[in-house]
Every structure is written in C-alpha cells, then in structure tokens.
Scaffold this motif. Structure first.
Motif, PDB file in Angstrom:
ATOM      1  N   VAL A  40      -6.467  36.692 -23.444  1.00 45.06           N
ATOM      2  CA  VAL A  40      -6.479  35.703 -22.367  1.00 45.06           C
ATOM      3  C   VAL A  40      -6.213  36.376 -21.023  1.00 45.06           C
ATOM      4  N   LEU A  41      -5.221  37.262 -20.994  1.00 42.85           N
ATOM      5  CA  LEU A  41      -4.873  37.926 -19.742  1.00 42.85           C
ATOM      6  C   LEU A  41      -5.974  38.886 -19.285  1.00 42.85           C
ATOM      7  N   GLU A  42      -6.565  39.598 -20.246  1.00 47.21           N
ATOM      8  CA  GLU A  42      -7.637  40.535 -19.905  1.00 47.21           C
ATOM      9  C   GLU A  42      -8.878  39.814 -19.379  1.00 47.21           C
ATOM     10  N   ASN A  43      -8.973  38.546 -19.639  1.00 51.98           N
ATOM     11  CA  ASN A  43     -10.128  37.721 -19.284  1.00 51.98           C
ATOM     12  C   ASN A  43     -10.101  37.274 -17.825  1.00 51.98           C
ATOM     13  N   SER A  44      -9.108  37.740 -17.061  1.00 50.60           N
ATOM     14  CA  SER A  44      -8.896  37.240 -15.702  1.00 50.60           C
ATOM     15  C   SER A  44      -8.635  38.388 -14.738  1.00 50.60           C
ATOM     16  N   LEU A  45      -8.464  38.023 -13.470  1.00 56.36           N
ATOM     17  CA  LEU A  45      -8.245  38.955 -12.346  1.00 56.36           C
ATOM     18  C   LEU A  45      -9.469  39.863 -12.153  1.00 56.36           C
ATOM     19  N   ILE A  46      -9.318  40.870 -11.306  1.00 52.55           N
ATOM     20  CA  ILE A  46     -10.419  41.789 -11.005  1.00 52.55           C
ATOM     21  C   ILE A  46     -10.790  42.579 -12.262  1.00 52.55           C
ATOM     22  N   GLY A  72     -13.977  40.072  -8.443  1.00 54.70           N
ATOM     23  CA  GLY A  72     -12.956  39.104  -8.833  1.00 54.70           C
ATOM     24  C   GLY A  72     -13.658  37.828  -9.253  1.00 54.70           C
ATOM     25  N   THR A  73     -14.049  37.752 -10.513  1.00 55.20           N
ATOM     26  CA  THR A  73     -14.779  36.582 -11.000  1.00 55.20           C
ATOM     27  C   THR A  73     -13.825  35.613 -11.696  1.00 55.20           C
ATOM     28  N   VAL A  74     -14.204  34.340 -11.718  1.00 55.18           N
ATOM     29  CA  VAL A  74     -13.384  33.358 -12.419  1.00 55.18           C
ATOM     30  C   VAL A  74     -13.309  33.751 -13.890  1.00 55.18           C
ATOM     31  N   PRO A  75     -12.289  33.284 -14.615  1.00 48.99           N
ATOM     32  CA  PRO A  75     -12.112  33.715 -16.007  1.00 48.99           C
ATOM     33  C   PRO A  75     -13.384  33.547 -16.840  1.00 48.99           C
ATOM     34  N   SER A  76     -13.724  34.566 -17.588  1.00 48.44           N
ATOM     35  CA  SER A  76     -14.912  34.531 -18.434  1.00 48.44           C
ATOM     36  C   SER A  76     -14.791  33.384 -19.433  1.00 48.44           C
ATOM     37  N   GLY A  77     -15.883  32.674 -19.607  1.00 45.83           N
ATOM     38  CA  GLY A  77     -15.878  31.513 -20.493  1.00 45.83           C
ATOM     39  C   GLY A  77     -15.760  30.207 -19.739  1.00 45.83           C
ATOM     40  N   LYS A 137      -5.403  39.892  -2.393  1.00 47.24           N
ATOM     41  CA  LYS A 137      -6.698  40.466  -2.768  1.00 47.24           C
ATOM     42  C   LYS A 137      -6.538  41.618  -3.749  1.00 47.24           C
ATOM     43  N   SER A 138      -5.329  42.126  -3.901  1.00 51.59           N
ATOM     44  CA  SER A 138      -5.088  43.181  -4.885  1.00 51.59           C
ATOM     45  C   SER A 138      -5.252  42.655  -6.311  1.00 51.59           C
ATOM     46  N   TYR A 139      -5.121  41.349  -6.496  1.00 54.81           N
ATOM     47  CA  TYR A 139      -5.322  40.723  -7.804  1.00 54.81           C
ATOM     48  C   TYR A 139      -6.683  40.042  -7.918  1.00 54.81           C
ATOM     49  N   LEU A 140      -7.077  39.385  -6.818  1.00 61.29           N
ATOM     50  CA  LEU A 140      -8.162  38.411  -6.864  1.00 61.29           C
ATOM     51  C   LEU A 140      -9.473  38.928  -6.299  1.00 61.29           C
ATOM     52  N   GLY A 141      -9.428  40.006  -5.512  1.00 63.36           N
ATOM     53  CA  GLY A 141     -10.592  40.417  -4.748  1.00 63.36           C
ATOM     54  C   GLY A 141     -10.723  39.564  -3.505  1.00 63.36           C
ATOM     55  N   HIS A 142     -11.799  39.790  -2.775  1.00 58.14           N
ATOM     56  CA  HIS A 142     -12.015  39.117  -1.495  1.00 58.14           C
ATOM     57  C   HIS A 142     -13.033  38.003  -1.685  1.00 58.14           C
ATOM     58  N   SER A 143     -12.560  36.772  -1.659  1.00 51.84           N
ATOM     59  CA  SER A 143     -13.419  35.606  -1.870  1.00 51.84           C
ATOM     60  C   SER A 143     -14.000  35.080  -0.562  1.00 51.84           C
ATOM     61  N   LEU A 144     -14.051  35.936   0.456  1.00 47.86           N
ATOM     62  CA  LEU A 144     -14.704  35.640   1.732  1.00 47.86           C
ATOM     63  C   LEU A 144     -14.090  34.397   2.384  1.00 47.86           C
ATOM     64  N   GLY A 145     -14.847  33.323   2.561  1.00 46.31           N
ATOM     65  CA  GLY A 145     -14.318  32.154   3.256  1.00 46.31           C
ATOM     66  C   GLY A 145     -13.192  31.456   2.535  1.00 46.31           C
ATOM     67  N   VAL A 146     -13.042  31.695   1.236  1.00 46.56           N
ATOM     68  CA  VAL A 146     -11.987  31.062   0.441  1.00 46.56           C
ATOM     69  C   VAL A 146     -10.674  31.829   0.525  1.00 46.56           C
ATOM     70  N   ALA A 147     -10.695  33.050   1.051  1.00 49.16           N
ATOM     71  CA  ALA A 147      -9.574  33.982   0.910  1.00 49.16           C
ATOM     72  C   ALA A 147      -8.232  33.407   1.357  1.00 49.16           C
ATOM     73  N   SER A 148      -8.199  32.715   2.481  1.00 45.28           N
ATOM     74  CA  SER A 148      -6.922  32.157   2.932  1.00 45.28           C
ATOM     75  C   SER A 148      -6.494  30.974   2.073  1.00 45.28           C
ATOM     76  N   GLY A 149      -7.434  30.333   1.413  1.00 37.26           N
ATOM     77  CA  GLY A 149      -7.076  29.331   0.415  1.00 37.26           C
ATOM     78  C   GLY A 149      -6.353  29.975  -0.752  1.00 37.26           C
ATOM     79  N   ASP A 150      -6.813  31.158  -1.180  1.00 37.59           N
ATOM     80  CA  ASP A 150      -6.104  31.916  -2.215  1.00 37.59           C
ATOM     81  C   ASP A 150      -4.690  32.245  -1.753  1.00 37.59           C
TER      82      ASP A 150
END
Length: 614
Positions: free
Chosen positions: A66-72, A150-155, A451-464
C-alpha cells in the motif's frame, strides 16, 4: 467589521492519497504516527487503490504494498509506457532522383495530391501511383528521458467513480476532489443554501495547463495531423476554467460568482485570494476554491524537459553516482538536485464567512485571512525567478504580525516552501526566506517542502501545501523535507531551520503558516493560514464566548455527519457526487421583479436592491 474566511471543509487527491480527514498528510508522516492513525491511513489508502489485505500473505506485506503504491515513483503503465513512449518518426522514403511506385485504395487518396505524386494506373488492388521526394511520419516509440512523476495511487481510477463520459483526466480528478470537500463538511449543501442567497456562493478553480490529454486540448490539437477528426467535446472541455464550470453545473448548482485566476504554479493561491476578497467584502458567504491538473503525459513532460526543468534519469544517476535512477528520491528541495518532478492531483477547500460558519455549526479547521500576489517586474527570462516573491512573503509576514502579534510570527510560525527541487529555486527562494527572517527578527524559522513527497502538481501545488498544513494542526507534526539529509552549499541558511526530520511541535505549537508559491512568468503568491486554536481566539474576540458556546452545541451534529462520511471512506463505500441532467433550471423558473429575482427550487431570492457605490 469585515467577515473572516474560515476553512470548513477540504478534500482532494494527490500522490499521497486523499486529503480529507488528513489522510494524505498522514501518508507523509506515517513513521511518526501512533499506530491507530497509521492503520487508519493505510486502510483509507488501500480502499482508494482497490487493494485488499486478502491478496497478501502477511499484514506486513500488505502495508508495504500500500505504501509503495503512493508518493513519487516511476510512472506506471496506466499513464503510458515510459520505456516505449509512443511518437512519430519523420522519414524520407525516396528522393527526386529515385522515384517509387505504390498502390493505395481510392478512399485513402488525399483530397489534393502532392505535387510529386503521379497516378499511373488503376486495378483491383487500387490506385497505382509514382512519387518522388516522398516524406512520411511513421509510428514509433522511444524511451523517455524522464520516467518519474507524482501520480495518484495506482489502482485509483477517478473515471470509475461517476459517469465520466469523454471527460479529460483533469476533470475526473476535479470532480472527485470537489465532491470530497463538499461531503467532508458534514452539512448538506441544501442546508447551506437555505441560509444564503443564490448568488452568495463563489467557485474559483482551474488548471494552469488546461486539459492536455486526448479528451481535451491534446486530442483537439493532434487530431488533424493524425488524420483524425476533433470531437464536439474536446474544445469546450479543454478550457482552463472548466474545473469551476463542472463544480457549478454538476455538483453545487451554483449561480454565484465563478472563474479561474491562472498564475502558473501559484494558481491555487490566486483562486484563494479571489475567494477571500469575496467573503471579506460580503459578495459571498461561502466559496469553493480549487485546482486540478493532469500533466503526466509524454508531451507535457517533454515540454518541461526541453526547458531543463525536470529531473531526468541520467541526471539523477550522475547526482547519485549510480547506474539506476532512484525514482523515489527524484525530488530533493534545498539539497543537491537536478530538476523538479511533475505531478497530478486536485485539491479543494470550502471557505466560509465566520458568521455563517458559527450559525451552521460548521467544522472550523483554520482561517485564511490573507493572500498576497505580486509580479516580478522587468526581467530577462520569462521562466526565471524574480523579485515579486519578496513582496508577497514580506507582506504576508507583516500581516500576520499585525493580526496575531510578534510572538506568534517569531516563535510559532513555519513556512511551506515552494521548494521545487531545481538548482535555481533552492538559491532564489532561500535568500528570500533569509532576508525576510532577518527583517522581522525571526530566529530558526522552520522551512519544509511538500514537493519532496508529492512532486510538483503545477497549479494545484499550493493546495497540496494547504492540506499538509491543516494536518500539522491535527497531529502536531511538521513533515520533514523528504529525501534530504544535507542542505546544498549554495542554499541560504542564516536564521532558517530546514526541517530534515519529522518535527513534533504539538497541535498548539504553531499559530500561523505561510504558503509560498513561485510560478513561471513572474507569478508569485504567499498565503497566511491561521491555526484552528488561534482562529477560535479571534472568533471569540469578534463574536463573544456566548456565540462560540452556541456554535459548539450546533457543531456536535455536524461533526457526527463528518465522521459518518469518514467511515464510508474507510469502508470503501464513498461515492463521487455528480448530477448530470438533474435539477436543470430553465427560463420559466426565473421570476423578476423590480427589487428581487427568484429562482424556482432556490430557497431565497437574489436582491436587486443595489446601492450606488460611487
């Protein structure tokens, strides 16, 4: 007295999972969590991804998966094959000195033959032609220079959660996030609308990159050159403000203010600024603020790679002295790094005027009293950093000092850095932090970077950033800057404290957070977010203890409804709300008089008794 904007609901999804109830935040700090919260996070992440413990031999194997399925991580095949990314190869089949003959079916002939083509006959096989100087584009594939995102969790498939016919991926993520935020409130939307006029709602959301996959602008622009036809959906669904349009039309039924303020990587804060101003000035009593981005496709990645903006596999190998790129550690803000990691996601916050929040008994997670936006002025490279961020951050700190006092700013604040993980950012942002800290007498200012965990989601970044900040006040832990043990030599560090290990500050240890965004083109924004404890103190001073006691009583049922939604999430039974073709309002539903306008099915009227402000 102007209204104070407070956060009463939030939701969304990014590489850490869903944001609601701090579940995504807890993925970031999972090593530091008590077992109960950690287990809850894993349950929610597994439910989102469609994973079951029954498919694994041990509980440990299940948790690890489950953990490997997330983050960058390396881009999965559900997006595209990074080792065999599809493309076209331009080839020269013959020259003027060496003509070739070939046969085509009549229906495949171009409407206008190229000058170098000559029809030489026709038989049962088709039209026979001779051509010289013949060029062609042939389908091929090649390995991408960048294979990390930084993609959403696989599945997790946002399209499967509602009737998403022909919707670009960004809009699919958008509907999930907005629905999530709405349901997290614990208050039915009809109940909110019963207390306000129809036009006292604002929805501000967009996509900095618009919708660039096949269902949006990407397919629209490629269709002609690939011999296809554009569909009737691609052009409208590709528009940059379409996330807000979908929320209005298919979730809220809002007739209030709407739009999207686009400022590259600062877009979420731009939209939050619009919402804050609407609420402060009384134009709106509730606002939905969001952004959605789905840029994980070969064209967008190659565009940023051409700017030398992304961390390529080769450069990661050079950085680590290895032969295999460490995809998990691609993003390293303020350390030795080589570019940012692109990401997808969508985030929404529900912002409400304090008076309405108290009246409804809404959950109050924080307040967002100010955002400052400034440009860079004259500059050489349009994509290079400039001076505008000095203005936004300094004004934000000055405002917080005025609102909360020096002690809160100097001793109980922290910064959510833009922290993109580029060599330029680590220098140009850190010098701003250092100079602002010196100017305001701040010692050891904590700096972290999501962004060290999530990557750069561009316009969403400050929402993160906002979602992670709300988590700090729920669990009392500032997430470390991931993948970083040593700060780079060229990073400014005086008066600053780069958080390289999870820091337990307690749920009341931070009074205010500063969200910082530096976008291409000179788009800078900094936001002030005040803790729930400090927010309640401000509300007590504004409204009195009696009003807060009444709010507390009303909040019991609201909190119970929020908890019920949380249990649905943990059980994998939550549903993305989407009302297509339902409750449609036509002309005959509108009644107009001299001083009011009524709309059938809306509880209250729109006032037309408008004063002359000039």
């Amino acid at each position: 007295m102007k209204a104070m904007p407070v956060v009463v609901g939030f939701g969304g999804v990014n590489a850490a999972g869903r944001s609601t109830f701090h579940l995504g935040y807890r993925r970031l700090v999972e090593e530091a969590l008590p077992s109960e919260k950690r287990n809850e996070m894993i349950t929610a992440l597994a439910a989102l991804s469609g994973m079951s413990a029954e498919d694994y031999s041990t509980a440990e194997a299940f948790e690890s998966a489950v953990l490997e399925n997330s983050l960058i991580r390396k881009i999965g095949a559900e997006h595209f094959d990074v080792d065999h990314a599809p493309g076209m190869k331009r080839v020269e089949l013959c020259t003027a000195k060496q003509a070739i003959e070939f046969t085509m079916k009549k229906r495949d002939l171009p409407a206008q033959l190229p000058d170098s083509w000559t029809i030489i006959g026709e038989d049962k096989a088709g039209i026979r032609l001779s051509a010289s100087d013949l060029n062609a584009l042939l389908p091929t594939s090649r390995k991408m220079a960048v294979s990390t995102a930084g993609t959403v969790p696989s599945g997790f498939d946002p399209a499967a959660r509602y009737s998403s016919r022909h919707h670009p991926r960004g809009l699919q993520l958008n509907m999930f996030a907005a629905s999530d935020a709405l349901q997290s409130m614990g208050i039915a939307w009809s109940e909110v609308m019963a207390h306000i006029n129809p036009d006292q709602v604002s929805v501000y959301s967009g996509s900095a990159m618009a919708q660039l996959d096949d269902a949006g602008n990407g397919g629209l622009l490629r269709a002609r050159w690939q011999g296809d036809r554009a569909s009737s959906k691609q052009c409208p669904l590709g528009l940059v403000e379409m996330p807000a349009d979908f929320v209005n039309a298919y979730l809220l039924g809002s007739v209030g203010s709407t739009g999207a303020a686009v400022g590259a990587c600062a877009s979420f804060l731009y939209n939050l600024n619009l919402a804050i101003e609407d609420i402060k000035e009384g134009r709106a009593l509730v606002a939905f603020v969001g952004n959605a981005e789905a840029p994980v496709n070969p064209e967008v990645i190659e565009g940023y790679a051409a700017m030398s903006a992304l961390a390529t596999d080769d450069n990661l190998c050079k950085l680590d002295g290895s032969e295999q790129a460490d995809h998990r550690r691609a993003s390293r803000p303020f350390a030795d790094n080589c570019g940012f990691t692109i990401a997808e996601g969508a985030q929404y916050a529900v912002i409400m005027a304090d008076t309405l929040a108290l009246e409804l008994g809404a959950n109050i997670h924080a307040s967002t009293p100010a955002v400052y936006v400034n440009a860079d002025g004259f500059k050489k490279s349009i994509s290079a950093p400039g001076i505008g961020n000095y203005l936004t951050l300094a004004k934000s700190v000055a405002f917080a000092r005025s609102l909360l006092g020096r002690e809160s700013v100097e001793q109980r604040s922290f910064v959510q850095a833009h922290g993109s993980s580029t060599p330029a950012n680590r220098v140009t942002e850190s010098i701003i932090f250092e100079r602002v800290a010196k100017a305001f007498g701040i010692e050891n200012w904590p700096i972290t970077a999501m962004k060290s965990y999530l990557g750069h989601s561009l316009g969403v970044a400050s929402g993160d950033q906002l979602m992670a900040t709300l988590g700090v006040w729920a669990d009392g832990i500032i997430p470390r800057i991931n993948n970083v043990t040593e700060i780079a030599d060229d990073v400014y560090q005086e008066k600053l404290d780069y958080v390289t290990a999870h820091r337990n500050v307690g749920v009341d240890g931070i009074d205010v957070a500063f969200l910082n965004a530096k976008g291409f083109g000179g788009n800078n924004a900094s936001g002030v977010v005040v803790s729930p404890a400090k927010t309640m103190s401000l509300l007590a001073a504004r409204h009195g203890e009696a009003k807060l006691a009444q709010w507390q009583e009303r909040n019991k049922s609201v909190a119970a409804q929020s908890e019920a939604y949380k249990q649905q999430i943990l059980a994998g039974e939550d549903v993305t709300q989407y009302s297509f073709g339902e409750h449609v309002v036509m002309d005959e539903a509108v009644e107009i008089s001299e001083f009011s306008l009524s709309i059938e099915s809306y509880a209250r009227d729109v006032s037309l008794d408008i004063e002359n402000p000039y």
